[in-house]
Design an enzyme around this catalytic site. Sequence first.
Site, PDB file in Angstrom:
ATOM      1  N   GLU A 229       0.890  -1.166   0.000  1.00  0.00           N
ATOM      2  CA  GLU A 229       0.000   0.000   0.000  1.00  0.00           C
ATOM      3  C   GLU A 229       0.920   1.205   0.000  1.00  0.00           C
ATOM      4  O   GLU A 229       1.563   1.506   0.996  1.00  0.00           O
ATOM      5  CB  GLU A 229      -0.918  -0.022   1.225  1.00  0.00           C
ATOM      6  CG  GLU A 229      -2.077   0.957   1.115  1.00  0.00           C
ATOM      7  CD  GLU A 229      -1.836   2.269   1.843  1.00  0.00           C
ATOM      8  OE1 GLU A 229      -1.400   3.233   1.174  1.00  0.00           O
ATOM      9  OE2 GLU A 229      -2.079   2.329   3.049  1.00  0.00           O
ATOM     10  N   CYS A 263      -1.643   8.718   3.010  1.00  0.00           N
ATOM     11  CA  CYS A 263      -1.619   8.274   1.615  1.00  0.00           C
ATOM     12  C   CYS A 263      -2.936   8.583   0.912  1.00  0.00           C
ATOM     13  O   CYS A 263      -2.953   8.855  -0.288  1.00  0.00           O
ATOM     14  CB  CYS A 263      -1.341   6.775   1.550  1.00  0.00           C
ATOM     15  SG  CYS A 263       0.277   6.288   2.152  1.00  0.00           S
TER      16      CYS A 263
END
Length: 452
Positions: A229, A263
């Site tokens: 990720e 993120c």
Amino acid sequence: MANFKSVYPYTQETIAEYEAHTKAQIDGLLTKGHATYRQLGQIPLQQRCDWMLKAAALLKEQVNEHATIITREMGKTLKEAKAEVLKCAASAEYYAQNVAGMLQPKPLPSDAGNSYVIYQPKGIILAIMPWNFPYWQVFRFAIPNLLAGNAGLLKHASNVSGCALAIEQLFLEAGFPEGAFQAVLVNSKDLEPIIADDRVQGVTLTGSTPAGMSVAQLAGKYIKKSVLELGGSDPFVVLKDADLDAAAAVAVKARMQNAGQSCIAAKRWIVESDIAEAFTSKVTGILQKMRQGDPFAEQTDIGPMARPDLAESLAGQMQQTMQQGAALLSGGQYEGCNFAPTLLTNVQPHMTAFEEETFGPLATLITAKNEQEAIQLANHPTFGLGAALWTRDIEKATRLATQIESGNVYINDMVHSDARLPFGGIKQSGYGRELAAEGTHEFLNIKTVYVK
């Protein structure tokens, strides 16, 4: 001399120092973890669920203590840290109550008399985790893997070693046996022998795209399953029929929470030209009322960034983008780790803040002629983690959602992770999934059984 330091970002005070584990100590962790993995699979699932429920209860009982560790080590406001700890607790409860169904054997039709798949643990899973959500990133890996019977080995970011050790202690206190979840204090450059070790059967990383490339190379070299990720430059698309008040409020929250260090933060606000002026006025008004300061103070809306070098890097991206033609509408000041909530307008696709991930409280506003151009701008050539789409026309939104290139699309809300929903990205934002059944199965042996 200590290898790792924990520094309180708001004052730059050193609060703790830690020695890296030696090669012999690392081998000891791997030996213990592998032995415990062998035991975990023999322990009834309900017992593992009971331990996880105890972990959830401890998180809720000790929320202030754990939140304080988070705030001291990486600087987010105490109220954000408490919310993070409680999210971990809620997710632990969800999995403990639902994982049995995720691990249930699944019958499949074939020419056999009976055929099905079963889900079995594989060994130690190495997690390489970042500092920005130092509890949640760890728990969303650890919860499903421990329940499924894998052992966890955590290599946390060096500036949040205190968080790593506190989580290890929490799982022990909850009842998990020694070796089920362990923190390894090691530099990133020294990870290869751990990934190569046969006792490690998978590696998951949350972090930057360059870090993901490095780990993916090592995982491929040693034929280990990996889940990544990585970075993102998430679009927050506002169409002209959207509820502008709601969209503006959520846009600011989605960009500025955790001092913009996420993120899945709404890094690019893409707004149809018909409403650009009104939207800009609304978000500017909200930004200018945000209070920055001591993260332990109740009135503080935004705390410091985690390290001075991160603030310097963000300032460089901001200045480059302004030199390329963008305009500074709000904020722009920074000192040490404290970076004011900032908005750049007139941002274009070729500019630094459009093309690169900006990890901090810097929002960019991009104007689109129409919804088709908005979707084109949203589809960043490099990243594809999450996207938000705002419109009152839900039928249109669901159609446009299929055209957005990302792992997650949230309609009329900010992108966020939820234990009930699979989470992950595409392109250079990574691969594989965390959370829900899909994430639970990533590091399991999905074994086919065929009975003639």
